[in-house]
Design an enzyme around this catalytic site. Structure first.
Site, PDB file in Angstrom:
ATOM      1  N   ASP A 147     103.126 -10.810  75.886  1.00 34.18           N
ATOM      2  CA  ASP A 147     101.785 -11.160  76.353  1.00 34.18           C
ATOM      3  C   ASP A 147     101.016  -9.922  76.856  1.00 34.18           C
ATOM      4  O   ASP A 147     101.575  -8.821  76.934  1.00 34.18           O
ATOM      5  CB  ASP A 147     101.934 -12.223  77.452  1.00 34.18           C
ATOM      6  CG  ASP A 147     100.806 -13.232  77.448  1.00 34.18           C
ATOM      7  OD1 ASP A 147      99.737 -12.932  76.891  1.00 34.18           O
ATOM      8  OD2 ASP A 147     100.991 -14.313  78.024  1.00 34.18           O
ATOM      9  N   GLU A 180      98.196 -10.748  72.172  1.00 34.46           N
ATOM     10  CA  GLU A 180      97.234  -9.836  72.785  1.00 34.46           C
ATOM     11  C   GLU A 180      95.826 -10.412  72.690  1.00 34.46           C
ATOM     12  O   GLU A 180      94.854  -9.755  73.077  1.00 34.46           O
ATOM     13  CB  GLU A 180      97.433  -8.462  72.108  1.00 34.46           C
ATOM     14  CG  GLU A 180      96.536  -7.344  72.453  1.00 34.46           C
ATOM     15  CD  GLU A 180      95.283  -7.360  71.614  1.00 34.46           C
ATOM     16  OE1 GLU A 180      94.441  -6.487  71.828  1.00 34.46           O
ATOM     17  OE2 GLU A 180      95.138  -8.251  70.743  1.00 34.46           O
ATOM     18  N   TRP A 181      95.761 -11.655  72.188  1.00 33.89           N
ATOM     19  CA  TRP A 181      94.525 -12.455  72.160  1.00 33.89           C
ATOM     20  C   TRP A 181      93.423 -11.860  71.269  1.00 33.89           C
ATOM     21  O   TRP A 181      92.254 -12.223  71.394  1.00 33.89           O
ATOM     22  CB  TRP A 181      93.971 -12.681  73.580  1.00 33.89           C
ATOM     23  CG  TRP A 181      95.012 -12.977  74.613  1.00 33.89           C
ATOM     24  CD1 TRP A 181      96.122 -13.761  74.453  1.00 33.89           C
ATOM     25  CD2 TRP A 181      95.074 -12.486  75.960  1.00 33.89           C
ATOM     26  NE1 TRP A 181      96.859 -13.800  75.605  1.00 33.89           N
ATOM     27  CE2 TRP A 181      96.237 -13.015  76.552  1.00 33.89           C
ATOM     28  CE3 TRP A 181      94.247 -11.650  76.719  1.00 33.89           C
ATOM     29  CZ2 TRP A 181      96.611 -12.741  77.874  1.00 33.89           C
ATOM     30  CZ3 TRP A 181      94.621 -11.379  78.035  1.00 33.89           C
ATOM     31  CH2 TRP A 181      95.782 -11.918  78.600  1.00 33.89           C
ATOM     32  N   GLY A 182      93.797 -10.915  70.418  1.00 24.98           N
ATOM     33  CA  GLY A 182      92.818 -10.361  69.481  1.00 24.98           C
ATOM     34  C   GLY A 182      91.886  -9.338  70.094  1.00 24.98           C
ATOM     35  O   GLY A 182      90.934  -8.888  69.444  1.00 24.98           O
ATOM     36  N   ASP A 202      93.622 -18.555  74.454  1.00 25.63           N
ATOM     37  CA  ASP A 202      94.514 -19.716  74.360  1.00 25.63           C
ATOM     38  C   ASP A 202      93.830 -20.957  73.782  1.00 25.63           C
ATOM     39  O   ASP A 202      92.654 -21.196  74.007  1.00 25.63           O
ATOM     40  CB  ASP A 202      95.065 -20.063  75.743  1.00 25.63           C
ATOM     41  CG  ASP A 202      96.074 -19.030  76.226  1.00 25.63           C
ATOM     42  OD1 ASP A 202      96.277 -18.020  75.533  1.00 25.63           O
ATOM     43  OD2 ASP A 202      96.654 -19.251  77.307  1.00 25.63           O
TER      44      ASP A 202
HETATM   45  C1  GLA Z   1      98.900 -16.428  78.205  1.00 21.87           C
HETATM   46  C2  GLA Z   1      99.295 -16.708  76.757  1.00 21.87           C
HETATM   47  C3  GLA Z   1      99.809 -18.149  76.661  1.00 21.87           C
HETATM   48  C4  GLA Z   1     101.001 -18.324  77.603  1.00 21.87           C
HETATM   49  C5  GLA Z   1     100.603 -17.955  79.016  1.00 21.87           C
HETATM   50  C6  GLA Z   1     101.806 -17.900  79.949  1.00 21.87           C
HETATM   51  O1  GLA Z   1      97.800 -17.186  78.574  1.00 21.87           O
HETATM   52  O2  GLA Z   1      98.231 -16.505  75.880  1.00 21.87           O
HETATM   53  O3  GLA Z   1     100.177 -18.448  75.331  1.00 21.87           O
HETATM   54  O4  GLA Z   1     102.070 -17.547  77.155  1.00 21.87           O
HETATM   55  O5  GLA Z   1      99.978 -16.678  79.077  1.00 21.87           O
HETATM   56  O6  GLA Z   1     101.472 -17.544  81.253  1.00 21.87           O
END
Ligand code: GLA
Length: 400
Positions: A147, A180-182, A202
């Site tokens: 993450d 890494e959410w892009g 997310d």
């Molecule tokens: C981030 C990630 C999620 C999850 C949470 C856990 O938000 O994007 O997929 O793993 O952390 O805290």
């Protein structure tokens, strides 16, 4: 002789740079992850029961393989810095859990973070990357989700490459799932780093919403789909665009769940279930084990779908499949039922990326609609009613 030795030394040096484990993720990974339903409310019994359910309910046979523990499994580091699991939640330790999961023919995944703390405030891997990778390998871990919380001041390229190298040098093949959410466009640089990379923030179990938490947001199915524009050329065997874990069974309607699953399959996104498998209704299970939808996801060609036609109410998406087949998805995003009346012969589906073409004037394909089992062929118009928030998912085969 001297020259030969120099050449040999050069070859050895060139190969010394660590690489990610190849051969993993030849098709998008399939499994389950604890986060979407359980967040921090996890323990070893849940993981065991989930592994049991995966076998008993036919999910393993359908292709799901990884049982992934997300955030909050951690305890503290010992005096040498070695990470330990939370002793109350995981009293038998992760190695015992991995042995159990392996005894079911499944694989175990774990979660960490580039920063000093994870998103849930537990110890992250910063400064402990090699130590953690060795620990995971010694436990028998098969998958690492990594993450991006607490990452201030870090370069994404540096942080993820370091963990890739650590995993590689730990010597046990572990799939590396970058989360890494892009933010730094990992699709542009991570092909040799991760086996998949998240492309967005997310997910949230809704059709078309954004759930704003202030400094960050969660996104519904269509919002995530729309963020994939332009990314398909970066995905392929061993390196997938990850649209986040599934929300099938987590509160959307059955039509929405089917559409969500179809979209993830068409987009060759990892299929990581996020619901409570122990108490899942049969209707949910049937979506998750649909072998024809899964075959589209797991197709060997590994080419992501694209939207080839945008009608007033309906979108048309295509995915070339191995052996000359195609998958076509008709998506009704809207609030009203829509009528599909599609004359195949007026359209040519052409894909510059895979250099594939379906010219329905020249070739007739037989089709099957995967959810209803209805069939037909492309010499006649495709006529159907499509409920709001739903899809038709067709597999086209060249008529033999
Ligand atoms: C981030 C990630 C999620 C999850 C949470 C856990 O938000 O994007 O997929 O793993 O952390 O805290």
């Amino acid at each position: 002789m001297k020259r030969l030795l120099i050449l040999l030394a050069m070859v050895v040096c060139a190969n010394a740079g660590a690489q990610k484990f190849e051969g993993l993720g030849a098709t998008p990974q399939m499994g389950w992850n604890s986060w979407n339903t359980f967040a921090c409310n996890i323990n070893e019994q849940l993981i065991r029961d989930t592994a049991d359910a995966m076998v008993k309910l036919g999910l393993k046979d359908a292709g799901y393989e990884y049982v992934n523990i997300d955030d909050c499994w951690h305890g503290t580091r010992d005096k040498d810095g070695v990470i330990r699991p939370n002793a109350e939640r995981f009293p038998s330790g992760i190695k015992a859990l991995a042995d159990y999961v392996h005894s079911k023919g499944l694989k175990l995944g774990i979660y960490s973070d580039v920063g000093a703390t994870t998103c849930g405030g537990h110890p992250g891997s910063r400064g402990h990357e090699y130590q953690d990778a060795i620990t995971y390998a010694s436990w028998g871990i098969d998958y690492v989700k990594y993450d991006w919380c607490d990452s201030k001041g870090l370069s994404a390229v540096g942080a993820y490459t370091t963990m890739r190298d650590a995993i590689r040098s730990a010597g046990r093949p572990m799939m590396f799932s970058m989360c890494e959410w892009g933010e730094s466009k990992p699709w542009e640089w991570a092909v040799d780093v991760g086996h998949s990379w998240r492309t967005t923030g997310d997910i949230y179990p809704c059709w078309d919403c954004e759930f704003n938490h202030g400094s960050w947001s969660q996104f519904g199915v269509l919002r995530i789909l729309d963020k994939q524009a332009g990314l398909r050329k970066f995905a392929g065997p061993g390196h997938w665009n990850d649209m986040d874990m599934l929300e099938v069974g987590n509160g959307m309607s059955e039509d929405e769940d089917r559409a969500h699953f179809a979209i993830w399959a068409m987009m060759a996104s990892p299929l990581i279930m996020g619901n409570d498998l122990r108490s899942m209704p049969e209707a949910t299970r049937r979506i998750l084990v649909n072998k024809d939808a899964i075959a589209i996801s797991q197709d060997k060609l590994g080419v992501q779908a694209w939207k080839y036609m945008d009608g007033a109410k309906l979108e048309y998406w295509a995915k070339p499949l191995a052996g000359g087949d195609w998958a076509v998805m008709v998506l009704n995003r809207g609030e009203q039922a829509a009528t599909v009346s599609y004359d195949w012969k007026k359209h040519v589906i052409g894909d510059d990326l895979s250099k594939r073409e379906a010219d329905f004037k020249k070739i007739v394909y037989n089709w099957t609609e995967i959810w209803s089992g209805k069939s037909g062929d492309t010499s006649k118009k495709l006529e159907s009613k499509l409920a709001p928030h739903s899809v038709l998912l067709l597999r086209l085969k060249v008529r033999g």
